[in-house]
Design a protein around this motif. Structure first.
Motif, PDB file in Angstrom:
ATOM      1  N   LEU A 187     -41.652  21.057 -63.309  1.00  0.00           N
ATOM      2  CA  LEU A 187     -42.572  20.723 -62.222  1.00  0.00           C
ATOM      3  C   LEU A 187     -42.190  19.362 -61.655  1.00  0.00           C
ATOM      4  O   LEU A 187     -41.884  18.437 -62.398  1.00  0.00           O
ATOM      5  N   TYR A 188     -42.225  19.282 -60.339  1.00  0.00           N
ATOM      6  CA  TYR A 188     -41.977  17.985 -59.701  1.00  0.00           C
ATOM      7  C   TYR A 188     -43.231  17.514 -58.997  1.00  0.00           C
ATOM      8  O   TYR A 188     -43.858  18.264 -58.256  1.00  0.00           O
ATOM      9  N   THR A 189     -43.594  16.254 -59.243  1.00  0.00           N
ATOM     10  CA  THR A 189     -44.750  15.662 -58.574  1.00  0.00           C
ATOM     11  C   THR A 189     -44.260  14.721 -57.488  1.00  0.00           C
ATOM     12  O   THR A 189     -43.069  14.459 -57.377  1.00  0.00           O
ATOM     13  N   GLN A 190     -45.212  14.235 -56.712  1.00  0.00           N
ATOM     14  CA  GLN A 190     -44.828  13.243 -55.714  1.00  0.00           C
ATOM     15  C   GLN A 190     -44.677  11.876 -56.376  1.00  0.00           C
ATOM     16  O   GLN A 190     -45.315  11.584 -57.363  1.00  0.00           O
ATOM     17  N   MET A 191     -43.852  11.066 -55.772  1.00  0.00           N
ATOM     18  CA  MET A 191     -43.702   9.687 -56.232  1.00  0.00           C
ATOM     19  C   MET A 191     -45.024   8.958 -55.997  1.00  0.00           C
ATOM     20  O   MET A 191     -45.598   9.051 -54.920  1.00  0.00           O
ATOM     21  N   GLY A 192     -45.512   8.278 -57.024  1.00  0.00           N
ATOM     22  CA  GLY A 192     -46.747   7.520 -56.863  1.00  0.00           C
ATOM     23  C   GLY A 192     -48.003   8.375 -56.831  1.00  0.00           C
ATOM     24  O   GLY A 192     -49.072   7.904 -56.490  1.00  0.00           O
ATOM     25  N   GLN A 193     -47.871   9.636 -57.205  1.00  0.00           N
ATOM     26  CA  GLN A 193     -49.031  10.528 -57.204  1.00  0.00           C
ATOM     27  C   GLN A 193     -50.085  10.032 -58.196  1.00  0.00           C
ATOM     28  O   GLN A 193     -49.744   9.475 -59.242  1.00  0.00           O
ATOM     29  N   THR A 194     -51.354  10.209 -57.846  1.00  0.00           N
ATOM     30  CA  THR A 194     -52.394   9.710 -58.740  1.00  0.00           C
ATOM     31  C   THR A 194     -53.244  10.825 -59.338  1.00  0.00           C
ATOM     32  O   THR A 194     -53.933  10.616 -60.314  1.00  0.00           O
ATOM     33  N   ASP A 195     -53.213  11.994 -58.742  1.00  0.00           N
ATOM     34  CA  ASP A 195     -54.051  13.066 -59.274  1.00  0.00           C
ATOM     35  C   ASP A 195     -53.174  14.230 -59.730  1.00  0.00           C
ATOM     36  O   ASP A 195     -52.381  14.764 -58.959  1.00  0.00           O
ATOM     37  N   TYR A 196     -53.354  14.616 -60.996  1.00  0.00           N
ATOM     38  CA  TYR A 196     -52.481  15.633 -61.586  1.00  0.00           C
ATOM     39  C   TYR A 196     -53.224  16.910 -61.950  1.00  0.00           C
ATOM     40  O   TYR A 196     -52.730  17.707 -62.733  1.00  0.00           O
ATOM     41  N   ALA A 197     -54.410  17.075 -61.370  1.00  0.00           N
ATOM     42  CA  ALA A 197     -55.199  18.265 -61.704  1.00  0.00           C
ATOM     43  C   ALA A 197     -54.397  19.539 -61.434  1.00  0.00           C
ATOM     44  O   ALA A 197     -54.402  20.476 -62.236  1.00  0.00           O
TER      45      ALA A 197
END
Lengths: 380, 306, 359
Positions: A187-197
């Motif tokens: 899984l890839y998240t956004q850089m600086g993402q704050t919500d991981y729900a």
């Protein structure tokens, strides 16, 4: 020892006033002291300055500047150090993208650069340079070691997670390289993402038996807090970048039980490390992080080489650095052919300390003598 | 993908939306009533989180901390309005942008000076940890459900405040005709301070609540500030209803995009590439949404000034 | 506190699209302060030219490079000033063009260095290490992008315009950040500075002179443009677009052309900046940089020809000096900026050279 905290600041203030003797050594430190993630830069600086202080040498001038985590500013500061202050050695950069902005040009101009933290793959491989030394790690080291550790521990279906940027994709590639098996999903998240729900729901919906993630700094804090409240029951693994002593204190109980790979641990039993950890606690009143350890090692490597030669004698000084004849706080330490460390990577577990606060406890060695895979591309 | 995952993601989208609404409602009120564009709104979010973390740590009570966070943010907001902001009301937007940009720098570095560079500890209280099991065996964190509840409560309270109270009447009057309420003898400077403090307090509430789920650190307000601006621009600046609608839309689109875009790309691309492309597109998604909406409705969906 | 003053000028209500920058002067108006203003301008430009030249011959390369940095940032701000100051279009997304210009230089050099083509279909496009090619491409790419963004954004006014330009810039920022081919967040190094025929661009002074030429050219273009009929129309579009429309001229295309020229100037500055640093990264595209450019324009004085130059000198000097003094330098930077906006309403140039008009 209170004065040591003011030592760096004093140098900052007097940076343009230093009247150096001919054979004094000038070191320029560009590091991140303001903005998000500045505790890394503060620790590198404090570890570095502790080693200089302990050495008792007064012929080493350290100039310190804040790059505010901005590549163009870092580049400009490097110019200032090289072209105005004529420093012999540059060091201090925390982030890979800033290192890529500064290091190639700096070493080409004949300045030594010693990296106390970042280790992007290009600088280990095709863009390696005889004046560039990495005293920390190649970016893949810790992730690869965790891959190997999880395979040995018998985890068969890991799901892996990282932000969508070069260090993130490298981290997952490094993990897979030594894990050698199939992963359930990446899984890839956004850089600086704050919500991981959203990601946590996907992890729950998968049939993974373990989670490996690389989320440095504040991203890791957010993720672990949300992970705890989600009720997903799965062992979590990561690299030390999400589990330094400062971060896990901010995470609290959510970090307990997580295992992480590190090139150093404060409870590592060797003489240099005792001297470092005790000295650091006395000087700054806190437990050092791995960044402080890396800064401390960088300074001691420089000092060991200075005992042999002055940086003006480039050849001799370079050989002295290459020999790495100093007592590293992480035990054995030597350089590979691309001037990146060949070192043991340890596994630590986050446990509840005597004061009720989470802290790391050394479990053992994950991989001995790990070396990056890029050294073959390096032609010096 | 399964229905339970979809339900969970819808809840997540709504939860993100309600927190965005807390931020956006203050921004849009301040713009609607005073005509001020405030980049420093994210700083009140940060102030709320830091104050809550500090007070929770020293008293041990999350609720006391939460109250302190709201009050601290509102007080700081009132102070900033009295010292700086009120000099900006009849200045061009450009000056407002510069002054509030400067306030961001001052607040961020000031906070770092006081609290240090390390992130602060702030966790949900023990009575709000854990999860509930929803139909279809979906487990959902109690804390997030509570956030949705708070968001709905605040929305209703704001509705009553604005439509039923004297203060609300003045706010509405201020939105539609600023000269008029001055002529009617309303103490405008007090009203402005009050509205600004209300907006700051709501931002502080959002910061404190979300801070317990995320990292309390310097600069935490900036990403959410940009999102809140997207929200109020989509909804129509000055419109509370628009802020609510925009917040839910952005929350849902962002959350669902992050999950389903990579899955969508995986149907015709190799998995590792699909994840990367999907994540990249998901990051751009709400900005694309905003550009499309403004291309067709240049004043947003529910413009208060049309 | 005169709080009951009409505030309509600040709302979306006001028809004059521009969130009023009405206090900036008409470039065509005769100037009452010619002597003082002229002197300040000559001193400013003269110092910017003489200090680096002197520093070069005294062997202080650092100051030459610092001057190049100031010059380039000033040039980017000249571009933004054309949009904000003269056109009344408050763009919060000019970092997009700055970064794009930078990426043109970076990507072109990357392919030239690796001997790989930029694309092979439908035609073979190789990389290039010539600044002339880079500049030409940067102009084209920035103009096209600005045309597209401007065409959509100029349908909105006021705060909506500020925010939609920001949204477009954020899109490009996220794209650059996550697109792996050209380094993503790590950015893209330029190993060898692009060249110009007959010149040694690696020489710090030569490079400074190129940048200086660029800045003067950008200022000359702005000045000529604003003295032309086009400039008069643009000014009228800012002050009262209804009157312009009654004169039979539609304000929309006028604004759009000005927006595109503005973006192209900023984009060229970005290309120069990438070559100066030998490096391009998504930070050049970030909203912080857009904000800084606005700060520089306002610091210097909105809608003044020399304002961006004064603002850039002041901003970069503050950054450099404060950064050397304390790790909390951004706090003091913020205080200074706040002081300027609250107490020096017409920017540094307004303070130094007197007000632009009979205000």
């Amino acid at each position: 020892m209170k004065k040591i905290t003011h030592f760096g600041l004093g140098l900052l203030l007097s940076s343009s006033l230093v009247t150096a003797h001919a054979d004094d050594v000038k070191i320029g430190m560009i590091t991140t002291l303001s903005g998000g993630g500045s505790h890394l830069g503060v620790d590198v600086r404090d570890g570095f300055m502790l080693a200089i202080e302990q050495s008792g040498r007064d012929d080493v001038n350290v100039l310190i500047q804040d790059d505010a985590n901005r590549p163009d500013l870092a580049r400009s500061l490097a110019n200032e150090f090289m072209q105005r202050d004529n420093v012999d050695i540059l060091t201090g950069i925390i982030w890979s993208n800033l290192a890529m902005a500064v290091v190639p040009a700096a070493v080409r101009q004949g300045t030594f650069y010693l990296s106390p933290n970042a280790g992007p793959s290009d600088l280990a491989g095709r863009m390696c340079h005889e004046n560039y030394f990495n005293v920390a790690y190649q970016n893949d080291n810790l992730h690869g070691a965790m891959g190997a550790y999880m395979r040995e521990e018998g985890y068969e279906r890991p799901i892996i997670l990282a932000p969508n940027y070069p260090a993130g994709t490298d981290a997952l590639a490094g993990f897979k390289h030594l894990y050698e098996g199939e992963v359930v999903d990446e899984l890839y998240t956004q850089m600086g993402q704050t919500d991981y729900a959203a990601e946590i729901a996907q992890i729950r919906a998968s049939d993974a038996d373990s989670l490996f993630f690389f989320l440095p700094g504040g991203m890791g804090i957010s993720f672990m807090k949300q992970w705890e409240s989600s009720g997903v029951d799965m062992p979590i693994f990561g690299a030390a970048f999400s589990f330094d002593e400062i971060l896990i204190k901010a995470v609290g109980s959510a970090a307990i039980g997580a295992r992480n790979t590190s090139l150093w641990a404060y409870d590592l039993d060797n003489e240099a490390n005792h001297r470092f950890v005790e000295g650091f606690r006395e000087a700054y009143g806190r437990t050092p992080t791995l960044y402080a350890a890396q800064g401390y090692d960088t300074a001691n490597l420089i000092l060991s080489a200075l005992d042999v030669a002055h940086p003006d004698d480039q050849g001799a000084f370079r050989e002295a650095l290459r020999a790495a004849d100093f007592d590293s706080v992480r035990g054995e330490f030597r350089f590979g052919p691309n001037h990146h460390p060949i070192q043991d990577i340890y596994v630590r577990e986050v446990v509840e300390g005597d004061d009720g606060e989470p802290t790391n406890r050394l479990l053992g060695i994950a991989v001995e003598d790990i070396q990056d895979v890029y050294f073959e591309q390096c032609q010096m | 993908m399964s229905v339970t995952l979809l339900i969970e993601q819808l809840l997540n989208g709504v939860q993100l939306g309600t927190m965005l609404f807390l931020m956006a409602s203050g921004l849009t009120l301040v713009f609607g009533v005073m005509g001020l564009i405030n980049l420093a709104h994210g700083s009140f979010y940060m102030v709320g989180a830091y104050a809550t973390a500090a007070v929770t740590a020293s008293t041990g009570s999350f609720l006391v901390g939460l109250g302190a966070g709201i009050i601290a943010a509102a007080l700081v907001g009132a102070l900033v309005e009295l010292i700086v902001i009120r000099r900006l009301y009849h200045r061009p937007h450009l000056d407002q942008v510069l002054a509030t940009f400067a306030l961001i720098l001052i607040f961020s570095e000031g906070t770092r000076w006081i609290f240090g560079s390390s992130p602060m500890r702030l966790s949900p209280p023990s009575w709000l940890t854990g999860f509930v099991t929803l139909p279809g065996d979906t487990r959902y964190p109690i804390y997030r459900l509570m956030l949705i509840g708070v968001g709905i409560t605040v929305s209703i309270a704001l509705y009553f405040l604005i439509s039923k109270t004297r203060l609300g009447m003045r706010i509405r009057a201020g939105e539609s005709d600023r000269e008029m309420i001055g002529a009617l003898g309303v103490n405008i400077s007090k009203l402005y301070t009050l509205v600004f403090a209300l907006g700051a307090g709501l931002a502080g509430l959002a910061g404190a609540l979300v801070g317990a789920l995320q990292s309390v650190q310097v600069g935490m307000g900036e990403p959410v500030l940009i999102l809140a601006f997207v929200v109020i621009v989509i909804g129509g600046i000055g419109s509370i209803k628009g802020a609510l609608f925009g917040a839910l839309l952005v929350g849902l689109v962002d959350t669902l995009g992050r999950v389903y875009l990579p899955i969508f790309f995986r149907t015709f691309m190799p998995p590792s590439e699909a994840s990367g492309v999907g994540a990249a597109l998901a990051a751009m998604l709400i900005y694309i949404l905003m550009a499309i909406i403004l291309a067709f409705k240049p004043k947003g969906l529910f413009s208060a000034h049309d | 506190m005169t709080n009951n003053t009409p505030l309509t000028n600040n709302t979306g209500l006001s028809k004059s699209a521009a969130p009023g920058v009405a206090n900036s002067g008409l470039a065509t108006q005769p100037d009452n302060h010619f002597d003082r203003k002229g002197l300040v301008q000559i001193v400013l430009l003269g110092l910017l030219f003489l200090v680096p030249v002197a520093a070069y011959f005294l062997g202080h390369i650092y100051y030459v490079n610092l001057a190049s940095r100031i010059t380039i940032i000033a040039m980017a701000a000249v571009g933004l000033n054309l949009a904000i100051g003269y056109g009344g279009m408050v763009s919060f997304g000019h970092a997009a063009y700055f970064g794009l210009g930078g990426y043109v230089a970076g990507i072109s050099a990357y392919h030239a260095f690796n001997f790989t083509p930029f694309m092979t279909w439908p035609v073979n496009v190789p990389g290039s290490d010539s600044m002339l090619v880079v500049w030409l491409v940067a102009i084209l790419v920035c103009a096209l992008l600005a045309l597209a963004i401007g065409a959509i954004s100029l349908r909105t006014t006021g705060v909506y315009f500020i925010m939609i330009t920001l949204a477009f810039a954020q899109m490009i920022y996220y794209f650059a950040n996550s697109w792996p081919t050209y380094g993503g967040e790590d950015g893209l190094p330029i190993y060898l500075r692009n060249g110009l025929p007959g010149l040694d661009t690696n020489n710090a002074l030569t490079y400074f002179l190129i940048c200086f030429f660029g800045l003067v050219l950008a200022m000359a273009i702005t000045s000529r443009l604003m003295k032309s009929r086009f400039g008069a129309a643009l000014t009228m579009a800012r002050l009262n677009d209804v009157r312009l429309a009654t004169a039979g001229i539609s304000p929309y295309p006028i604004r759009l052309v000005a927006f595109v020229i503005s973006a192209v100037i900023t984009g060229l500055a970005g290309a120069l900046y990438a070559d100066l640093n030998g490096f391009v990264s998504p930070t050049m595209l970030s909203w912080h940089f857009s904000g800084e450019l606005m700060v520089i324009v306002i610091l210097g004085g909105v809608g003044r020809l020399y304002g961006p130059l004064a603002g850039a000198v002041l901003f970069v000097m503050m950054e450099t000096l404060l950064g050397g003094m304390t790790q909390y330098w951004q706090l003091f930077l913020g205080l200074v900026l706040l002081g300027v906006v609250l107490f020096a309403k017409h920017g540094v140039m307004g303070w130094l050279a007197g007000r632009e008009r009979n205000e």
